[in-house]
Design an enzyme around this catalytic site. Structure first.
Site, PDB file in Angstrom:
ATOM      1  N   GLY A  25       0.826  -1.399   0.134  1.00 19.25           N
ATOM      2  CA  GLY A  25      -0.155  -0.024  -0.071  1.00 19.25           C
ATOM      3  C   GLY A  25       0.803   1.207   0.000  1.00 19.25           C
ATOM      4  CB  ALA A  26       0.332   4.394   1.492  1.00 19.70           C
ATOM      5  CB  ILE A  27       4.091   2.487   4.477  1.00 19.39           C
ATOM      6  CG1 ILE A  27       3.595   3.718   5.332  1.00 19.39           C
ATOM      7  CG2 ILE A  27       5.525   1.921   5.231  1.00 19.39           C
ATOM      8  CD1 ILE A  27       4.836   4.942   5.142  1.00 19.39           C
ATOM      9  N   GLY A  28       4.238   0.490   2.175  1.00 24.39           N
ATOM     10  CA  GLY A  28       4.842  -0.729   1.550  1.00 24.39           C
ATOM     11  C   GLY A  28       5.270  -0.238   0.071  1.00 24.39           C
ATOM     12  CG  ASN A  31       0.759   6.732  16.647  1.00 26.43           C
ATOM     13  OD1 ASN A  31       0.505   7.790  16.140  1.00 26.43           O
ATOM     14  ND2 ASN A  31       1.336   5.656  15.939  1.00 26.43           N
ATOM     15  CB  SER A  83      -3.732   6.502  10.225  1.00 28.68           C
ATOM     16  OG  SER A  83      -3.435   5.901  11.891  1.00 28.68           O
ATOM     17  CE  LYS A 117       4.336   6.343  13.711  1.00 29.40           C
ATOM     18  NZ  LYS A 117       4.414   5.661  12.216  1.00 29.40           N
TER      19      LYS A 117
END
Length: 341
Positions: free
Chosen positions: A9-12, A209, A274, A205
């Site tokens: 997807g976006a990161i991958g 989150n 997200s 992080k």
């Protein structure tokens, strides 16, 4: 070096497109649907500013076609990675490393720790020990993801900012497999330090989150509003303080204080977290790795988490009423197989 990106997807997709440019790295992608069809037809396109790059890589929705890899980089959300753990098995050879790029507490968290909690399993992120048994914690390399990316259209990934992927072994060692992956990532243009304590980075992080994501989803407010409105800022601070006490009791070092962490989030601006984006798009909410796991760890070290508990109950109920979070039967401690993607 054979590298499979599980979840392009976006990161991958960002990782795969850049790694594919490195000599000696053979990249394959696991994707699905229209995104997969576009990659097969046109290659994977990466937009960085005004520049467009096209990576010609093997892409499939069937891991069994690819065979054992040197590295499997899992770029799925936590609940998705749990769902497909059995499908990863054909990618795993005797020395395959599995790099976990999920937000929140990873399923292998207590593997390799020198404490009374060594090898403890977290039901909130790995019900029935599914990943622990099918993948094996000895394969895990931790990864904390910092870039912001999005799928602009099927087969097209747009990079917004950031290029850091922090790596670390569960036992803190500077292993050959971690340093080798770090070198490949750096050749691809990423910042990829191998850290001696990846859990500190995970918590840094996670710290933001676990409060910003659910509060933004509950209020529909962007990150700058959550971090500056007096009421939501105070709630965020209270949740972070509860989490910090848990982390500290587990040996985590927080290199910044609460106020600096919240101020840093405010500076990001009108960003939709997200979880808010998932809510708006009708996708399953990533709750357990960000909040339920922290609650579970709090119980483990005998610390109460009243603010985290309250926000967790609210976001779980919102998710259930929207069909975006698993419903737990009254007579069972495990979720039904309801998955909305």
């Amino acid at each position: 070096m054979r590298v499979c990106i599980y979840g392009a997807g976006a990161i991958g997709g960002y990782l795969g497109a850049e790694l594919a440019q490195v000599d000696g790295v053979e990249v394959s992608l696991i994707a699905r649907g229209a995104h997969l069809a576009a990659i097969k037809e046109n290659g994977l396109k990466l937009l960085i500013g005004e520049e467009e790059r096209v990576a010609k890589v093997t892409a499939t929705d069937n891991p069994a076609e690819l065979g054992p890899q040197d590295y499997v980089i899992v770029a799925l959300k936590t609940h998705q990675a749990w769902d497909v753990a059995d499908q990863m098995v054909p990618l795993l050879g005797p020395d395959t490393a599995v790099v976990t790029c999920q937000n929140g507490v990873p399923w292998w968290y207590f593997f390799g720790v020198n404490s009374a909690y060594q090898n403890l399993r977290l039901n909130s992120v790995d019900p029935d020990d599914r990943q622990w048994d099918l993948i094996g914690p000895q394969r895990a390399i931790g990864c904390v993801v910092y870039p912001a990316t999005e799928i602009a259209a099927p087969g097209i990934v747009k990079h917004t900012y950031g290029n850091k992927f922090a790596l670390g072994e569960p036992d803190g060692s500077m292993s050959e497999r971690s340093t080798r992956l770090s070198q490949a990532l750096q050749e691809a243009g990423f910042k990829a330090p191998v850290l001696p304590n990846i859990r500190d980075e995970i918590w840094l992080k996670l710290w933001g989150n676990l409060c910003f994501n659910p509060i933004s989803a509950l209020t529909r407010a962007t990150l700058d509003v959550v971090a500056t409105d007096p009421g939501t800022r105070a709630l965020s601070r209270a949740m972070m303080e509860e989490a910090q006490r848990i982390g500290a009791r587990l040996g985590v070092h927080f290199r910044v204080d609460v106020e600096r962490r919240i101020n840093g989030a405010a500076k990001v601006g009108a960003h939709r977290t997200s979880m808010l984006q998932d809510l708006e798009k009708g996708r399953q909410l990533e709750v357990d790795a960000l909040l339920t796991a922290v609650q579970e760890m709090g119980r483990l070290v005998d610390l109460q988490t009243p603010h985290i508990d309250s926000v967790l109950a609210l976001i779980q109920q919102l998710g259930r009423t929207q069909g975006l979070y698993p419903v737990f039967p009254e007579d069972s401690g495990s979720p039904e197989s309801l998955v909305v993607d």
